[in-house]
Structures are given as structure tokens and as C-alpha cells.
Design an enzyme around this catalytic site. Structure first.
Site, mmCIF file in Angstrom:
data_model
loop_
_atom_site.group_PDB
_atom_site.id
_atom_site.type_symbol
_atom_site.label_atom_id
_atom_site.label_comp_id
_atom_site.label_asym_id
_atom_site.label_seq_id
_atom_site.Cartn_x
_atom_site.Cartn_y
_atom_site.Cartn_z
ATOM 1 N N ARG A 167 0.857 -1.187 0.000
ATOM 2 C CA ARG A 167 0.000 0.000 0.000
ATOM 3 C C ARG A 167 0.885 1.227 0.000
ATOM 4 N NH1 ARG A 167 -4.707 0.428 4.330
ATOM 5 N NH2 ARG A 167 -2.976 0.791 5.708
ATOM 6 N N ASP A 207 4.790 -6.198 9.632
ATOM 7 C CA ASP A 207 5.833 -5.866 10.604
ATOM 8 C C ASP A 207 5.784 -6.803 11.808
ATOM 9 O OD1 ASP A 207 6.927 -3.865 9.111
ATOM 10 O OD2 ASP A 207 5.833 -2.243 10.100
ATOM 11 N N THR A 231 -1.203 7.424 -0.626
ATOM 12 C CA THR A 231 -2.504 7.280 -1.299
ATOM 13 C C THR A 231 -3.296 6.083 -0.797
ATOM 14 O OG1 THR A 231 -1.610 5.820 -2.994
ATOM 15 C CG2 THR A 231 -1.467 8.192 -3.418
ATOM 16 N N ASP A 269 0.304 -3.370 12.241
ATOM 17 C CA ASP A 269 0.810 -3.713 10.904
ATOM 18 C C ASP A 269 1.165 -5.206 10.868
ATOM 19 O OD1 ASP A 269 2.758 -4.226 8.764
ATOM 20 O OD2 ASP A 269 2.614 -2.072 8.414
HETATM 21 C C1 PRP Z 1 -1.107 -4.765 4.475
HETATM 22 C C2 PRP Z 1 -1.902 -6.053 4.555
HETATM 23 C C3 PRP Z 1 -2.694 -6.008 3.277
HETATM 24 C C4 PRP Z 1 -2.973 -4.544 3.099
HETATM 25 C C5 PRP Z 1 -4.391 -4.288 3.525
HETATM 26 O O1 PRP Z 1 -0.024 -4.913 3.635
HETATM 27 O O2 PRP Z 1 -1.099 -7.190 4.690
HETATM 28 O O3 PRP Z 1 -2.007 -6.530 2.162
HETATM 29 O O4 PRP Z 1 -2.073 -3.847 3.971
HETATM 30 O O5 PRP Z 1 -4.730 -2.979 3.305
HETATM 31 P P1 PRP Z 1 -5.805 -2.530 2.205
HETATM 32 O O6 PRP Z 1 -6.997 -3.422 2.396
HETATM 33 O O7 PRP Z 1 -6.090 -1.101 2.575
HETATM 34 O O8 PRP Z 1 -5.181 -2.658 0.857
HETATM 35 P P2 PRP Z 1 1.088 -3.763 3.435
HETATM 36 O O9 PRP Z 1 0.714 -2.892 2.276
HETATM 37 O O10 PRP Z 1 1.339 -3.100 4.747
HETATM 38 O O11 PRP Z 1 2.335 -4.581 2.941
HETATM 39 P P3 PRP Z 1 3.214 -5.699 3.693
HETATM 40 O O12 PRP Z 1 2.369 -6.956 3.795
HETATM 41 O O13 PRP Z 1 4.358 -5.875 2.762
HETATM 42 O O14 PRP Z 1 3.617 -5.181 5.049
HETATM 43 N N1 URA Z 2 -2.524 -3.277 6.933
HETATM 44 C C1 URA Z 2 -2.154 -3.738 8.148
HETATM 45 O O1 URA Z 2 -1.149 -4.452 8.266
HETATM 46 N N2 URA Z 2 -2.894 -3.388 9.213
HETATM 47 C C2 URA Z 2 -3.994 -2.624 9.103
HETATM 48 O O2 URA Z 2 -4.648 -2.350 10.131
HETATM 49 C C3 URA Z 2 -4.362 -2.160 7.839
HETATM 50 C C4 URA Z 2 -3.608 -2.513 6.765
#
Ligand code: PRP
Ligand code: URA
Length: 209
Positions: free
Chosen positions: A104, A203, A108, A200
Site C-alpha cells: 500500500r 511488521d 494514497t 501492521d
Molecule cells: C497490508 C496487509 C494487506 C494490506 C491491507 O499490507 O497485509 O495486504 O495492507 O490494506 P488494504 O486493504 O487497505 O489494501 P502492506 O501494504 O502493509 O504490505 P506488507 O504486507 O508488505 O507489510
Molecule cells: N494493513 C495492516 O497491516 N494493518 C492494518 O490495520 C491495515 C492494513
């Protein structure tokens, strides 16, 4: 129209509490996500089709049921989706695993695809797209769109925690995709995080940040 299933099994809810708790460390967080993924896989495979085969028990010949050979594909959304794969494979060990890399954009909140690798026989498989979090829905919508573009016809989406906004967005964008959730939370905050959520997911799974 898409169906939404919220798993309120006590074991899932119990484990989710410790997944949410900010004092839960990386090792335990990872183990709990793995366990909940296994429990969810048990529920999500409830509609798998069966066929009769002939066997012999020590007592007599018998007809008995086996899975009818439907091919399954699991597609984690990188990174955090990876944390759910092994838990599902414990119950469906022959499934193939594809990967879709999305992050994400922090400004944005829009998903950006950076990687995709799928089994070659996409059109013949039933896919389960997995990600612990369904927040705005942008990542799930984009991952499912990407799979469909490559020929996938049967897709389910499975996550640990969802916000109502994300559920509505996925239902609208992909009315043919059923959604399986361990907990439906209250809302999103101004940063697009699920409230109360778990923070997160990537993380916490990988010990980054
Ligand atoms: C997080 C999560 C989803 C996304 C959800 O990933 O694991 O993929 O956010 O958010 P959304 O429904 O608003 O799209 P992130 O983008 O943080 O990436 P990561 O898994 O690499 O930490
Ligand atoms: N992605 C995450 O990892 N946590 C949230 O709460 C939303 C998006």
C-alpha cells in the site's frame, strides 16, 4: 452476490485475542497466525466435493469418500499473506502456491503490484487468496483482479481481520468472490489502519520496523 462468512469459533476468537495484543512477540504472533490459518482452512474447505471409491476394510469391501481431485491454489498477498500459507498447507498439502506482491502506498493507500508468480494451470484451479488484513480492500481487489486477468475463475478470499469498508469494497468489485473472515472489526482510522485491529501485520510477522 458474494457471501461473507465470519468464523466465530471459540478457538479462533481466543487465538485472535493474543494476535491482537501488542505485547505478543514475533515468535508467538507467527505461531498464532499459523494456527488460526489452519482452523480457517478447515472451515473454508467445507464445500469441497467428494467422490466414492472402492476399498476393503479389514471386515468387508466398502465404498468410501475421498476428495474428488479438485485442484487448489493458495495465493498469499506479500508480505503478510505468507504467514498464513503453512497453516493452510497442513490441511491441503497438495495445493500449489502462487504469490502476488502488493504494497500500500503510504500516502494514497493505493496498492502497487511488484511481483506475481502463479501455477501454470490457473484456469483449472480453485484459488484461495490470503492476507491477514482487509482494510480499505484495495490490495485484495487488485490481487483478485490480477488473478482473474490471468484466467482464474473460482476465487475465495480469506483474512484474519476485516474492516466493514474493505468488505463492502471487495463485495462491490468482485461479487463472485466469497469472503472468509476470523473477525469483523469496527472501522478504519485516518491512516487506513483497522480499529481495533492488530497493527501492521507484516511488521508484526517479520519483526520489522
Ligand atoms: C497490508 C496487509 C494487506 C494490506 C491491507 O499490507 O497485509 O495486504 O495492507 O490494506 P488494504 O486493504 O487497505 O489494501 P502492506 O501494504 O502493509 O504490505 P506488507 O504486507 O508488505 O507489510
Ligand atoms: N494493513 C495492516 O497491516 N494493518 C492494518 O490495520 C491495515 C492494513
Amino acid at each position: 452476490m458474494a457471501k461473507v462468512f465470519v468464523f466465530d469459533h471459540p478457538l479462533i476468537q481466543h487465538k485472535l485475542t493474543y494476535i491482537r495484543d501488542k505485547n505478543t512477540g514475533t515468535k508467538e504472533f507467527r505461531e498464532l497466525v499459523d494456527e488460526v490459518a489452519t482452523l480457517m482452512a478447515f472451515e473454508i474447505t467445507r464445500d469441497m466435493s467428494l467422490e466414492d471409491i472402492d476399498i476393503e476394510t479389514p471386515v468387508c469391501p466398502a465404498k468410501s469418500k475421498v476428495l474428488s481431485g479438485k485442484k487448489i491454489g493458495i495465493v498469499p498477498i506479500l508480505r503478510a499473506g505468507i504467514g498464513m500459507v503453512d497453516g493452510i498447507l497442513k490441511l491441503i498439502p497438495a495445493a500449489k502456491v502462487g504469490h502476488i506482491g502488493l504494497y500500500r502506498d503510504p500516502e494514497t493507500l493505493m496498492p502497487v503490484e511488484y511481483y506475481i508468480k502463479l501455477p501454470s494451470d490457473v484456469e483449472e484451479r480453485d484459488f484461495i487468496v490470503v492476507d491477514p488484513m482487509l482494510a480499505t480492500g484495495g490490495s485484495a481487489i487488485e490481487a483478485i483482479r490480477s488473478l482473474k486477468k490471468r484466467g482464474a475463475k473460482h476465487i475465495k478470499f480469506m483474512c484474519l481481520i476485516a474492516a466493514p469498508e474493505g468488505v463492502e469494497a471487495v463485495k462491490t468489485a468482485h461479487p463472485d468472490v466469497d469472503i472468509y473472515i476470523a473477525a469483523l472489526d469496527e472501522k478504519l482510522n485516518d491512516h487506513g489502519y483497522i480499529v481495533p485491529g492488530l497493527g501492521d501485520a507484516g511488521d508484526r510477522l517479520f519483526g520489522t520496523k
